[in-house]
Design a protein around this motif. Structure first.
Motif, short mmCIF file in Angstrom:
data_model
loop_
_atom_site.label_atom_id
_atom_site.label_comp_id
_atom_site.label_asym_id
_atom_site.label_seq_id
_atom_site.Cartn_x
_atom_site.Cartn_y
_atom_site.Cartn_z
N GLU A 333 0.96 -1.13 -0.03
CA GLU A 333 -0.11 0.08 0.16
C GLU A 333 0.81 1.16 -0.03
OE1 GLU A 333 -3.83 0.53 2.25
OE2 GLU A 333 -2.46 1.63 3.38
N ILE A 334 0.81 2.00 -1.00
CA ILE A 334 1.58 3.17 -1.29
C ILE A 334 1.07 4.49 -1.44
CG2 ILE A 334 3.69 1.77 -1.94
CD1 ILE A 334 2.86 2.13 -4.74
N TYR A 335 1.84 5.46 -0.97
CA TYR A 335 1.55 6.96 -1.37
C TYR A 335 2.65 7.69 -2.37
CZ TYR A 335 -2.12 6.78 2.04
OH TYR A 335 -3.09 6.45 3.02
N ILE A 336 2.45 8.42 -3.02
CA ILE A 336 3.59 9.11 -4.12
C ILE A 336 3.12 10.68 -3.99
CG2 ILE A 336 4.14 7.16 -5.21
CD1 ILE A 336 2.48 8.53 -7.78
N HIS A 337 4.25 11.33 -4.20
CA HIS A 337 4.15 12.71 -4.49
C HIS A 337 4.69 12.83 -5.96
CE1 HIS A 337 2.55 15.72 -1.93
NE2 HIS A 337 3.15 15.28 -0.83
N TYR A 355 -1.25 19.48 -2.94
CA TYR A 355 -1.97 18.45 -2.44
C TYR A 355 -1.35 17.51 -1.67
CZ TYR A 355 -5.87 19.39 -5.86
OH TYR A 355 -6.97 19.89 -6.45
N ALA A 356 -1.99 16.76 -0.78
CA ALA A 356 -1.45 15.87 -0.09
C ALA A 356 -1.07 14.78 -0.98
CB ALA A 356 -2.26 15.30 1.00
N PRO A 357 -0.07 13.89 -0.63
CA PRO A 357 0.40 12.69 -1.50
C PRO A 357 -0.57 11.93 -2.08
CG PRO A 357 1.58 12.89 0.38
CD PRO A 357 0.68 13.59 0.82
N TYR A 358 -0.74 11.38 -3.15
CA TYR A 358 -1.74 10.31 -4.02
C TYR A 358 -1.63 9.04 -3.32
CZ TYR A 358 -4.03 7.59 -7.32
OH TYR A 358 -4.96 6.93 -8.07
#
Length: 432
Positions: A333-337, A355-358
């Protein structure tokens, strides 16, 4: 074509046949008056007794099956195929066929249905080299099949589970893809066979309004006569500006969205070519024309072996932590900028737009919805930065004609975050 019709006691079937027209007919014939499929090419009909005549309408009209060919009990004939055959299908080919037939909905309603079947051709495959009436078809060719009930139940019920089960079933089939070649029909009536597509990862840009273009081409009449070609002229046609009516409308319609180097063959109806007037002695009025075309110039880039072999999709490491604490896998489970820069230098992205990370997302699920970024993410470390080139056909679903440079940062994986927080804390954006 005349359609077979039945007695009113089979009214539900007759309603379907009359209501939807002849695309796929399922026919049920009664008593000794059966029209049956023989192992040869001829169809035989028994005479009716006086009693049997009482259950058949006087004006019954049977389809003439004498022009059908027979292959292992399946009758077939070609309804239409292009003047120039791309293909035909051979053993080992990967094909997609659109199948049209009558079927049953969940509520029992009989409706016209369509199914796209993708399969490999050959022995042991869904479509065999012999026996199905489907081998040796050209790209864009359309055939009608008459399938006996025992073949329908043994084979087509598995492929098309909702198809009506009848003594004799009609099925219409159109080939829309053979390996990398594909068939396209436009609302205008234009038809196009994409013969040599450029792979998505090698396509740097697609054609849009205002681009400067040149093409190699050969134009032929319906009788096959070549009326003009760039080979005979010794030079491509162009340069011309796309969308400025400097070329016939058939070209304009097929050029939109093309990649440099792609080759296609288009069948152009008169209203998209030279209309009722024609051109001198070479092109008669009302002529349907066929053009074999390759795009050889897109603005300041010309088609060459070097351009053909240059892969556009790619990424490079900008920064990587000395210790890789977490690395992206397909189930993480990941988040990116990200920050994206377009051809015209305009920018968008979570960092640029504050925006906050996607996220969160997983690569084994829907991913980022941007295929190029999904290609670049595996093996990326927490805190790592990569610069990714996103070609137009591997980019945003909304569409873009240019390759976009995307700086991407992995900021969170399985609950572990970057130590250094340099990014905004606003609400997360639900899509890239």
């Amino acid at each position: 074509n005349n359609r077979p019709r039945t007695h009113h006691t089979l009214q539900s079937l007759a309603d379907i046949m009359y209501g939807y027209g002849f695309k796929v007919l399922c026919l049920i014939f009664m008593a000794r008056g059966l029209i049956f499929i023989s192992t040869g090419e001829k169809i035989k009909e028994d005479e009716l007794t006086e009693d049997e005549e009482g259950i058949v309408e006087e004006d019954i009209v049977e389809e003439d099956l004498s022009d059908y060919l027979e292959e292992d009990g399946v009758l077939y004939k070609t309804l239409w195929k292009p003047k120039d055959c791309a293909g035909p299908t051979e053993d080992g080919d990967d094909v997609t066929m659109i199948m049209e037939y009558y079927g049953l909905k969940d509520d029992g309603t009989e409706v016209e249905m369509e199914h796209a079947l993708t399969t490999k051709i050959g022995r042991g495959q869904t479509i065999r080299s012999k026996g199905d009436g489907l081998f040796g078809m050209c790209l864009g060719e359309r055939r009608r099949l008459v399938i006996p009930q025992h073949i329908l139940r043994n084979k087509y019920k598995q492929i098309l589970p909702d198809i009506l089960d009848s003594v004799k079933t009609y099925l219409e089939v159109e080939v829309t893809k053979i390996n990398k070649m594909s068939w396209h029909k436009f609302e205008s009536g234009l038809r196009m066979a994409m013969l040599e597509p450029v792979e998505s990862e090698f396509c740097n840009r697609t054609v849009v309004y205002g681009d400067t273009l040149s093409v190699d081409y050969e134009g032929t009449l319906e009788n096959g006569k070549v009326f003009d070609s760039s080979a005979n002229r010794g030079t491509p046609f162009g340069p011309f500006v796309h969308g400025k009516r400097q070329i016939i409308d058939g070209y304009t319609e097929t050029l939109e969205g093309r990649c440099l180097g792609e080759r296609w063959r288009m069948t152009v109806p008169p209203h998209l070519a030279y209309g009722d007037d024609g051109v001198g002695d070479d092109i008669p009025g009302g002529a349907t024309l066929t053009f074999d075309v390759r795009l050889v110039q897109l603005n300041n880039i010309f088609w060459s072996d070097e351009v053909r072999d240059t892969k556009v999709l790619g990424w490079e490491e900008i920064y990587k932590p000395e210790v890789c604490e977490e690395m992206v896998g397909f189930d993480d489970e990941i988040y990116i900028h990200y920050d994206a820069t377009r051809e015209d230098k305009s920018k968008f992205g979570s960092m640029h737009d504050n925006y906050a990370p996607y996220g969160p997302f997983k690569l084994q699920g829907e991913g980022t919805f941007v295929p190029a970024l999904d290609h670049a993410l595996p093996g990326m470390c927490l805190g790592e930065r990569r610069m990714v080139v996103v070609p137009p056909r591997l980019g945003w679903a909304g569409g873009h004609h240019d390759s976009i440079m995307v700086e991407m940062v992995l900021v969170k994986i399985n609950g572990h975050e970057m130590i250094e927080q340099m990014f905004p804390e606003g609400p997360p954006k639900i899509e890239l």
